[in-house]
Design a protein around this motif. Structure first.
Motif, PDB file in Angstrom:
ATOM      1  N   UNK A 327       0.827  -1.217   0.000  1.00  0.00           N
ATOM      2  CA  UNK A 327       0.000   0.000   0.000  1.00  0.00           C
ATOM      3  C   UNK A 327       0.858   1.262   0.000  1.00  0.00           C
ATOM      4  N   UNK A 328       1.884   1.231   0.875  1.00  0.00           N
ATOM      5  CA  UNK A 328       2.779   2.399   0.950  1.00  0.00           C
ATOM      6  C   UNK A 328       3.504   2.593  -0.376  1.00  0.00           C
ATOM      7  N   UNK A 329       3.925   1.482  -0.991  1.00  0.00           N
ATOM      8  CA  UNK A 329       4.615   1.544  -2.288  1.00  0.00           C
ATOM      9  C   UNK A 329       3.705   2.203  -3.331  1.00  0.00           C
ATOM     10  N   UNK A 330       2.411   1.808  -3.308  1.00  0.00           N
ATOM     11  CA  UNK A 330       1.487   2.312  -4.328  1.00  0.00           C
ATOM     12  C   UNK A 330       1.257   3.812  -4.158  1.00  0.00           C
ATOM     13  N   UNK A 331       1.076   4.222  -2.911  1.00  0.00           N
ATOM     14  CA  UNK A 331       0.848   5.648  -2.669  1.00  0.00           C
ATOM     15  C   UNK A 331       2.066   6.462  -3.108  1.00  0.00           C
ATOM     16  N   UNK A 332       3.256   5.961  -2.764  1.00  0.00           N
ATOM     17  CA  UNK A 332       4.484   6.686  -3.136  1.00  0.00           C
ATOM     18  C   UNK A 332       4.621   6.730  -4.657  1.00  0.00           C
ATOM     19  N   UNK A 333       4.264   5.619  -5.305  1.00  0.00           N
ATOM     20  CA  UNK A 333       4.389   5.553  -6.765  1.00  0.00           C
ATOM     21  C   UNK A 333       3.426   6.530  -7.442  1.00  0.00           C
ATOM     22  N   UNK A 334       2.176   6.543  -6.948  1.00  0.00           N
ATOM     23  CA  UNK A 334       1.191   7.481  -7.513  1.00  0.00           C
ATOM     24  C   UNK A 334       1.715   8.910  -7.444  1.00  0.00           C
ATOM     25  N   UNK A 335       2.282   9.237  -6.284  1.00  0.00           N
ATOM     26  CA  UNK A 335       2.747  10.610  -6.073  1.00  0.00           C
ATOM     27  C   UNK A 335       3.934  10.922  -6.990  1.00  0.00           C
ATOM     28  N   UNK A 336       4.873   9.999  -7.073  1.00  0.00           N
ATOM     29  CA  UNK A 336       6.084  10.299  -7.857  1.00  0.00           C
ATOM     30  C   UNK A 336       5.763  10.316  -9.357  1.00  0.00           C
ATOM     31  N   UNK A 337       4.778   9.528  -9.774  1.00  0.00           N
ATOM     32  CA  UNK A 337       4.401   9.574 -11.202  1.00  0.00           C
ATOM     33  C   UNK A 337       3.648  10.868 -11.511  1.00  0.00           C
ATOM     34  N   UNK A 338       2.779  11.275 -10.590  1.00  0.00           N
ATOM     35  CA  UNK A 338       2.045  12.534 -10.805  1.00  0.00           C
ATOM     36  C   UNK A 338       3.032  13.693 -10.977  1.00  0.00           C
ATOM     37  N   UNK A 339       4.145  13.619 -10.238  1.00  0.00           N
ATOM     38  CA  UNK A 339       5.135  14.718 -10.306  1.00  0.00           C
ATOM     39  C   UNK A 339       5.763  14.825 -11.691  1.00  0.00           C
ATOM     40  N   UNK A 340       5.735  13.742 -12.474  1.00  0.00           N
ATOM     41  CA  UNK A 340       6.279  13.834 -13.846  1.00  0.00           C
ATOM     42  C   UNK A 340       5.150  13.806 -14.890  1.00  0.00           C
ATOM     43  N   UNK A 341       3.915  14.025 -14.450  1.00  0.00           N
ATOM     44  CA  UNK A 341       2.795  14.114 -15.399  1.00  0.00           C
ATOM     45  C   UNK A 341       2.321  12.764 -15.921  1.00  0.00           C
ATOM     46  N   UNK A 342       2.605  11.680 -15.165  1.00  0.00           N
ATOM     47  CA  UNK A 342       2.208  10.338 -15.594  1.00  0.00           C
ATOM     48  C   UNK A 342       1.237   9.743 -14.583  1.00  0.00           C
ATOM     49  N   UNK A 343       0.484   8.723 -15.033  1.00  0.00           N
ATOM     50  CA  UNK A 343      -0.461   8.042 -14.146  1.00  0.00           C
ATOM     51  C   UNK A 343      -0.304   6.534 -14.269  1.00  0.00           C
ATOM     52  N   UNK A 344      -0.697   5.825 -13.199  1.00  0.00           N
ATOM     53  CA  UNK A 344      -0.744   4.362 -13.275  1.00  0.00           C
ATOM     54  C   UNK A 344      -1.915   3.963 -14.162  1.00  0.00           C
ATOM     55  N   UNK A 345      -1.676   3.001 -15.043  1.00  0.00           N
ATOM     56  CA  UNK A 345      -2.727   2.536 -15.953  1.00  0.00           C
ATOM     57  C   UNK A 345      -3.581   1.487 -15.240  1.00  0.00           C
ATOM     58  N   UNK A 346      -4.354   1.939 -14.256  1.00  0.00           N
ATOM     59  CA  UNK A 346      -5.133   1.023 -13.420  1.00  0.00           C
ATOM     60  C   UNK A 346      -6.114   0.196 -14.252  1.00  0.00           C
ATOM     61  N   UNK A 347      -6.246  -1.068 -13.871  1.00  0.00           N
ATOM     62  CA  UNK A 347      -7.272  -1.913 -14.466  1.00  0.00           C
ATOM     63  C   UNK A 347      -6.920  -2.447 -15.844  1.00  0.00           C
ATOM     64  N   UNK A 348      -5.759  -2.071 -16.374  1.00  0.00           N
ATOM     65  CA  UNK A 348      -5.361  -2.561 -17.705  1.00  0.00           C
ATOM     66  C   UNK A 348      -4.161  -3.486 -17.550  1.00  0.00           C
ATOM     67  N   UNK A 349      -4.185  -4.588 -18.291  1.00  0.00           N
ATOM     68  CA  UNK A 349      -3.073  -5.525 -18.181  1.00  0.00           C
ATOM     69  C   UNK A 349      -1.782  -4.955 -18.760  1.00  0.00           C
ATOM     70  N   UNK A 350      -1.931  -4.036 -19.705  1.00  0.00           N
ATOM     71  CA  UNK A 350      -0.739  -3.412 -20.275  1.00  0.00           C
ATOM     72  C   UNK A 350       0.089  -4.372 -21.108  1.00  0.00           C
ATOM     73  N   UNK A 351      -0.598  -5.138 -21.986  1.00  0.00           N
ATOM     74  CA  UNK A 351       0.133  -6.036 -22.889  1.00  0.00           C
ATOM     75  C   UNK A 351       1.066  -5.241 -23.792  1.00  0.00           C
ATOM     76  N   UNK A 352       2.084  -5.927 -24.280  1.00  0.00           N
ATOM     77  CA  UNK A 352       3.024  -5.298 -25.201  1.00  0.00           C
ATOM     78  C   UNK A 352       2.332  -5.011 -26.537  1.00  0.00           C
ATOM     79  N   UNK A 353       2.369  -3.736 -26.974  1.00  0.00           N
ATOM     80  CA  UNK A 353       1.782  -3.384 -28.275  1.00  0.00           C
ATOM     81  C   UNK A 353       2.482  -4.169 -29.379  1.00  0.00           C
ATOM     82  N   UNK A 354       3.761  -4.410 -29.195  1.00  0.00           N
ATOM     83  CA  UNK A 354       4.509  -5.162 -30.205  1.00  0.00           C
ATOM     84  C   UNK A 354       3.975  -6.584 -30.340  1.00  0.00           C
ATOM     85  N   UNK A 355       3.618  -7.184 -29.212  1.00  0.00           N
ATOM     86  CA  UNK A 355       3.082  -8.545 -29.244  1.00  0.00           C
ATOM     87  C   UNK A 355       1.826  -8.593 -30.119  1.00  0.00           C
ATOM     88  N   UNK A 356       0.920  -7.655 -29.900  1.00  0.00           N
ATOM     89  CA  UNK A 356      -0.332  -7.684 -30.663  1.00  0.00           C
ATOM     90  C   UNK A 356      -0.063  -7.418 -32.147  1.00  0.00           C
TER      91      UNK A 356
END
Ligand code: SAM
Ligand code: SF4
Length: 370
Positions: A327-356
């Motif tokens: 939980x602590x890892x996730x909160x820290x990650x959310x915050x540090x990604x927000x600081x660079x204008x990025x977000x966690x892609x929640x709910x998506x498996x995030x398959x490799x586009x190259x694979x498809x």
């Protein structure tokens, strides 16, 4: 000397449009302005392929029992300075629940290399037990027979990460005991492809004796093998390993720079593969993983293993996040990604586009170049 702006312009035109010399130049970049140009172009490509989103997989460190003796790894068989453990099926399923509840939608099961029927069946039980969670499952469990890879695929795994460590058989031989085989590892990558996995490989950078040309050839190897995912990071010495006493010219700042240059060069060369920003970068700088995203990576693997086990799974000195729960890892990650204008892609498996793209172009065997 070719300018970095020229190299980047050619890289943007299409994948695999750079020579070994171009790639070696990118990997060795020291000038901060040139690094900025290369990383900004790689990040723009990452945003084109994956948006301003980071795909996250919780990492479960299944166990530190290993039959191999890689000269650089803290959990190598000969290291007597650590207690060995293996999680139970119940432990693994509990961690998978935590991963699913966090909304990551994918998980990585990683551990030492064990080739036995008991271990094969243990992994099958874990995979079948977590099927109802509908996670994308990556395995990273080393060299196995094709029959074992098939059993794990049938039990629910969809991705496999097996780093070649270095594409140079000569350098590989200097990093491993004589009975470890580069050829078997390369053959395993081909077997994984035949089994229909999304195939991942990768290397360590800043190894003693490694040159920018070696690293450039590593990136060409990824392309020649047509892999879907890349997990690579700087080598960091572990004091209880033989390689730690081998003279090494790289400072931590060099390791971070080369690790980030490798990510940028790989994105510029391959365009649509998944590239992980690995924990080794975070060991070198508190924001190392975020710097990895800004250099072109699009995947992160925060640790979801119980804190109690993490000290026993130290591949290198200075492993981060030893005491932060999931939980602590996730909160820290959310915050540090927000600081660079990025977000966690929640709910998506995030398959490799190259694979498809590869499957659409030619079925499971892909381009057939394996
Ligand atoms: N045992 C499996 C294997 O080797 O494929 C999977 C687990 S292994 C610990 C995962 C990766 O850790 C290896 O592929 C290697 O690249 C990396 N690793 C091991 N020792 C390291 C070190 N000292 N510095 C950085 N990475 C290291
Ligand atoms: Fe075992 Fe993997 Fe470490 Fe080699 S790198 S000693 S195979 S855990």
């Amino acid at each position: 000397m070719t300018s970095v702006a020229d190299i980047v312009a050619r890289a943007r035109e299409r994948p695999r449009n750079l020579s070994v010399d171009d790639l070696a130049r990118l990997v060795a970049l020291e000038d901060p302005d040139e690094q900025r140009v290369a990383r900004a172009a790689a990040y723009a490509l990452k945003c084109r392929v994956a948006g301003k989103l980071v795909s996250v997989r919780g990492l479960v460190e299944l166990g530190n029992i290993c039959s191999k003796d890689c000269l650089y790894c803290g959990i190598r068989r000969s290291n007597a300075n650590l207690a060995r453990y293996r999680l139970s099926v119940d432990d693994v399923l509990r961690m998978a629940e935590i991963d699913a509840a966090a909304g990551y939608a994918s998980i990585v099961l990683q551990g030492g290399e064990v080739e036995s029927e008991a271990n094969t069946a243990f992994i099958e039980e874990c995979l079948r037990g977590m099927a109802h969670l509908d996670l994308g499952v990556t395995l990273s469990l080393g060299e196995q027979t094709e029959a074992v890879y098939r059993r794990w695929k049938a039990a629910g795994a969809s991705r496999y990460l097996l780093r070649i460590e270095t594409s140079s058989p000569g350098l590989y031989a200097r990093l491993h005991p004589a009975d470890h085989s580069w050829t078997r590892r390369a053959d395993c990558l081909a077997a994984l492809r035949r089994c229909g996995y999304q195939v991942g490989t990768g290397v360590m950078s800043a190894l003693p004796g490694q040159t920018p040309e070696d690293l450039a050839r590593d990136i060409v190897f990824f392309g020649d093998r047509d892999v879907d995912m890349i997990g690579m990071g700087p080598y960091i010495p572990h004091p209880d390993t033989p390689l730690a006493s081998v003279p090494n010219p790289w400072t931590d700042a060099d390791r971070l720079r080369i690790g980030l240059n490798m990510i940028a060069a790989t994105r510029l060369y391959l365009h649509d593969v998944n590239i992980a920003s690995t924990t080794a970068l975070q060991a070198l700088a508190p924001d190392g993983r975020e710097q990895g995203i800004l250099a072109g990576a699009n995947v992160m693997m925060p640790n979801v293993t119980d804190v109690a086990y993490r000290r026993q799974y130290q591949l290198y000195a200075g492993k981060p996040c030893l005491d932060e729960n999931a939980d602590q890892c996730r909160t820290a990650l959310e915050r540090s990604l927000a600081a660079i204008g990025e977000r966690i892609n929640y709910g998506a498996r995030g398959d490799s586009a190259h694979f498809h793209a590869r499957i659409a172009a030619g079925g499971l065997a892909g381009s057939g170049r394996m």
